[in-house]
Design an enzyme around this catalytic site. Sequence first.
Site, mmCIF file in Angstrom:
data_model
loop_
_atom_site.group_PDB
_atom_site.id
_atom_site.type_symbol
_atom_site.label_atom_id
_atom_site.label_comp_id
_atom_site.label_asym_id
_atom_site.label_seq_id
_atom_site.Cartn_x
_atom_site.Cartn_y
_atom_site.Cartn_z
ATOM 1 N N THR A 32 0.811 -1.223 0.000
ATOM 2 C CA THR A 32 0.000 0.000 0.000
ATOM 3 C C THR A 32 0.847 1.277 0.000
ATOM 4 O O THR A 32 0.301 2.375 -0.073
ATOM 5 C CB THR A 32 -0.917 0.028 1.244
ATOM 6 O OG1 THR A 32 -0.103 -0.209 2.404
ATOM 7 C CG2 THR A 32 -2.004 -1.023 1.170
ATOM 8 N N ASP A 78 -3.193 -7.969 8.198
ATOM 9 C CA ASP A 78 -2.136 -7.554 9.120
ATOM 10 C C ASP A 78 -1.160 -8.727 9.221
ATOM 11 O O ASP A 78 -1.550 -9.813 9.670
ATOM 12 C CB ASP A 78 -2.747 -7.235 10.492
ATOM 13 C CG ASP A 78 -1.737 -6.614 11.441
ATOM 14 O OD1 ASP A 78 -0.556 -6.991 11.384
ATOM 15 O OD2 ASP A 78 -2.145 -5.751 12.241
ATOM 16 N N SER A 158 17.704 -3.473 5.898
ATOM 17 C CA SER A 158 18.011 -2.040 5.988
ATOM 18 C C SER A 158 19.484 -1.875 6.306
ATOM 19 O O SER A 158 20.103 -2.775 6.905
ATOM 20 C CB SER A 158 17.193 -1.404 7.117
ATOM 21 O OG SER A 158 17.673 -0.103 7.414
ATOM 22 N N TYR A 171 14.668 -1.200 16.099
ATOM 23 C CA TYR A 171 14.437 -1.228 14.649
ATOM 24 C C TYR A 171 15.638 -1.867 13.946
ATOM 25 O O TYR A 171 15.492 -2.811 13.156
ATOM 26 C CB TYR A 171 14.167 0.180 14.090
ATOM 27 C CG TYR A 171 14.066 0.164 12.581
ATOM 28 C CD1 TYR A 171 12.992 -0.479 11.973
ATOM 29 C CD2 TYR A 171 15.059 0.718 11.771
ATOM 30 C CE1 TYR A 171 12.905 -0.560 10.581
ATOM 31 C CE2 TYR A 171 14.972 0.655 10.392
ATOM 32 C CZ TYR A 171 13.894 0.012 9.798
ATOM 33 O OH TYR A 171 13.807 -0.063 8.436
ATOM 34 N N LYS A 175 16.169 -5.567 11.767
ATOM 35 C CA LYS A 175 16.704 -5.677 10.406
ATOM 36 C C LYS A 175 17.960 -6.546 10.373
ATOM 37 O O LYS A 175 18.258 -7.184 9.363
ATOM 38 C CB LYS A 175 16.964 -4.282 9.826
ATOM 39 C CG LYS A 175 15.673 -3.478 9.600
ATOM 40 C CD LYS A 175 14.719 -4.231 8.682
ATOM 41 C CE LYS A 175 13.478 -3.445 8.344
ATOM 42 N NZ LYS A 175 12.569 -4.149 7.452
ATOM 43 N N PRO A 201 18.235 -1.104 2.006
ATOM 44 C CA PRO A 201 18.246 0.289 1.585
ATOM 45 C C PRO A 201 18.690 1.238 2.702
ATOM 46 O O PRO A 201 18.489 0.952 3.884
ATOM 47 C CB PRO A 201 16.781 0.583 1.214
ATOM 48 C CG PRO A 201 16.085 -0.739 1.224
ATOM 49 C CD PRO A 201 16.866 -1.609 2.144
#
Length: 272
Positions: A32, A78, A158, A171, A175, A201
């Site tokens: 989305t 979800d 990440s 976070y 990753k 990224p």
Amino acid sequence: MANWSYKAEKFDTIIKKMEKIMSKVVLVTGATSGFGRETVKMFAKDGCKIIAIGRREERLKELKEELNECDIHTISLDVRDKKEVFLAIENLPLEYRNIDILVNSAGLALGLEKAPDALLEDWEVMIDTNIKGLLYITKAVTPIMVKRKSGYIFNIGSIAGNWPYEGANVYGSTKAFVQQFSLNLRTDLKGTNIRVSNIEPGFSKTEFSNVRFKGDDKKANAIYDGIQPLVGEDIANLIFTLSKLPLHVNVNTLEVMPIAQTWAGFALERDC
Ligand code: NDP
Ligand code: 8X3
């Protein structure tokens, strides 16, 4: 003459039907917004059948409308809901069942506070989404690929999984999990022809910062001032390109930053 054009038309229809049957099925979570959304667009325009997953139904509807010429099956889901994830994969329409490519893009960061000040609830949401959600989807989809001895799994890691920075605490750790899981998954899938790549990224403009700063769009937008970040299309383009490499080539990890981003080095605190 009329007979010839009738035959040509019929032939054209058969070719189109064949192309549809042969076209690859690509499942994208996080469809989305951001990387996931651009990935959906790129593969859809290439003629693939798309399974687009995200929670926001309105966004999924918009995507389907925008790509109305393409084959898109949307699922509002979800990824933290284990039961729903397995049900959704089990109940895919027949023509979407043979998933060829899985792109695990659903994920988020919440907050940028240092560990002592961060909210435990935010940590839990990140672990449940970035780690457990990715695992549920992967566990549900992998048997389909194993059975067919073919497939490609893209996980979105990440740079935060490689390099610590203030406030990235959990976070970044989620990753790092995604990176290590990708390598282990590839190891376990030896002999199945299934490729696994962890895409890592760096600084990118998506809705990532709007989510991280919990709807403070002014703060989110300010971090991009004077910097040209990566955008969703850049990452989608890399995923698309890797998917077209010869089947014997596996890119294990791909770390990518905008040219404006480099490293900050080590910090030292004197007289502490
Ligand atoms: P966006 O916020 O633009 O997109 C995140 C996507 O994840 C949305 O589609 C969102 O959909 C979906 N998502 C989040 N939580 C859930 C959930 N519980 N269930 C299902 N879907 C969920 O950010 P990005 O596109 O930037 O992020 C994509 C991935 O890339 C993430 O894993 C992120 O960590 C990673 N990443 C981002 C970077 C960046 O700087 N932007 C850099 C490096 C990695 P919905 O809300 O509709 O459910
Ligand atoms: C997002 C990239 O550097 O903002 O994963 O953490 S960063």
